[in-house]
Design a protein around this motif. Sequence first.
Motif, short mmCIF file in Angstrom:
data_model
loop_
_atom_site.label_atom_id
_atom_site.label_comp_id
_atom_site.label_asym_id
_atom_site.label_seq_id
_atom_site.Cartn_x
_atom_site.Cartn_y
_atom_site.Cartn_z
N PHE A 55 0.84 -1.19 0.00
CA PHE A 55 0.00 0.00 0.00
C PHE A 55 0.87 1.24 0.00
N LEU A 56 0.48 2.22 -0.83
CA LEU A 56 1.30 3.41 -1.03
C LEU A 56 1.53 4.17 0.27
N THR A 110 8.98 4.53 -7.34
CA THR A 110 9.49 4.13 -6.04
C THR A 110 10.93 3.66 -6.18
N ALA A 111 11.63 3.57 -5.04
CA ALA A 111 12.99 3.05 -5.08
C ALA A 111 13.01 1.62 -5.60
N PHE A 143 11.22 4.27 -0.60
CA PHE A 143 11.49 5.66 -0.95
C PHE A 143 10.59 6.02 -2.13
N ILE A 144 9.72 7.02 -1.97
CA ILE A 144 8.78 7.41 -3.01
C ILE A 144 9.29 8.67 -3.70
N PHE A 145 9.61 8.57 -4.98
CA PHE A 145 10.08 9.73 -5.74
C PHE A 145 8.92 10.54 -6.30
N SER A 146 7.88 9.86 -6.74
CA SER A 146 6.74 10.55 -7.34
C SER A 146 5.49 9.70 -7.16
N ALA A 147 4.42 10.34 -6.67
CA ALA A 147 3.15 9.65 -6.49
C ALA A 147 2.03 10.66 -6.69
N PRO A 148 1.61 10.89 -7.94
CA PRO A 148 0.60 11.91 -8.23
C PRO A 148 -0.71 11.70 -7.48
#
Length: 469
Positions: A55-56, A110-111, A143-148
């Motif tokens: 889960f995000l 994500t990483a 590690f989350i780089f981008s999650a619109p």
Amino acid sequence: MPYDGSTNNLAKLIRWDDLTRNADLIEAKHLFFIMDACYGGLAITRHLSPGATRFLKDMLLRHTRQVLTAGKADEQVSDAGGPLPEHSVFTGHLLEALQGKGADSAGIITANGVMAYVYQMVARDRDSHQTPHFGYLDGDGDFIFSAPQLTTLQKAEQEDEDLLISIPAVLTQNNTEKHMTVIEQTKELLSDERHRIELNDLVSKQIREVLSRTADDNFPVTSEWSPDQLIQRLGAYESALSELSNVQALVAYWGTTIHREILTLPIRRLSSRLGATSGKVVWIGLRWYPNLFLMYKCGIAALAAGNHANLKTIFDTRISDPDRYKQETTAILAITSGISETVDNFKHIPGRERNYTPRSEHLFKVLQPDLDDLFFLSTDYETLFDRFELLYALEYAHQSKIAWGPVGRFGWKHRRGSGSPFNQLVNEASTQGNKWDLLNAGFFGGSIERFQEISKQYSDNILNRLGWY
């Protein structure tokens, strides 16, 4: 090598283990080490299983230390070629991954997604003679780089809406975790009924370890209350139960009639020491958390296999009654009573402050990774979790004869209208009648009339009167 480092002066270089150890002083929840160099001997603790889902929001909440290196110790880094000019093969593919090629179908980077992409692309690059090395140094978040989509999800804090993300599969990297040995051993012992005694011995050994790690000396009930102490204790309980709960989940999923005595063993042994004591009410109640954790994990596993008899066995395990000295009752009644004073304290867990059902939401997230890795539940997990909590609540109401049961995530889903897990269960019972498999397994006294009576009372007195809205 720092910018002013020199191979002629080793004192100016930084040892890798010093770097990672000193990084523990950084309070950041997520750290991701990336090195365009080959390195061997990394103390990588684990890799996520191929096809795993997470889960995000849960990945954001969990602590993590991840690492990606350009190659392994006996390989040579290629500085030529690659997809981008003036960059090494490794850095070129890394930059492309971060620019979007490492994203999943929903655009989330994500990483784990970056590491999987770089691993595959570098290994296949015509100019490459290296295989990237990656994994976890500690923790199990991401590690989350981008999650619109995260902004939208944050609007549903009370209901804890979330997005399930598939972790990219990397099949060629062989890293066997320590606890996987126990999992594979359990599967082998379950495959042949002649191994029942060895399986019992394995479970007994795991129980002894858990009893040692969760002894009262490690969890004093007279300590002062604090949110940090609550979080620390929950994490310590969950860590101690990791291997035993996975073994028992497998028994619940695959076990037959001859394994049901083994299925009840951990809850019986863990509850046998929970006698009356004095101290802080919350800490006394939290001693029942390992039993609740096991009941949830094994119960969901049993439902995943459609093994309702195993679920009923878990609920009906005979253990000491926390409310009646030297008397026994069923696990479902004892555990619910024992841990009842702790429910509101789960609101002190980060991310749970505004949840309608904080304990339910916590268990929903903390159980998902292992259960998905064991049984590849994917999007079925949420349905199984809701079904377990409904059966837990209604069977408790049946056994306690008070028309009440713990309200889980299904509560706010029912009040939301369409897609109510409660209504779905009632419709299922109405359609199947006396042929309903749950009745054959002994739920609700084996009576469809009793289920209808309990479900109506629960709907009228509990679900339709929730004061959340």
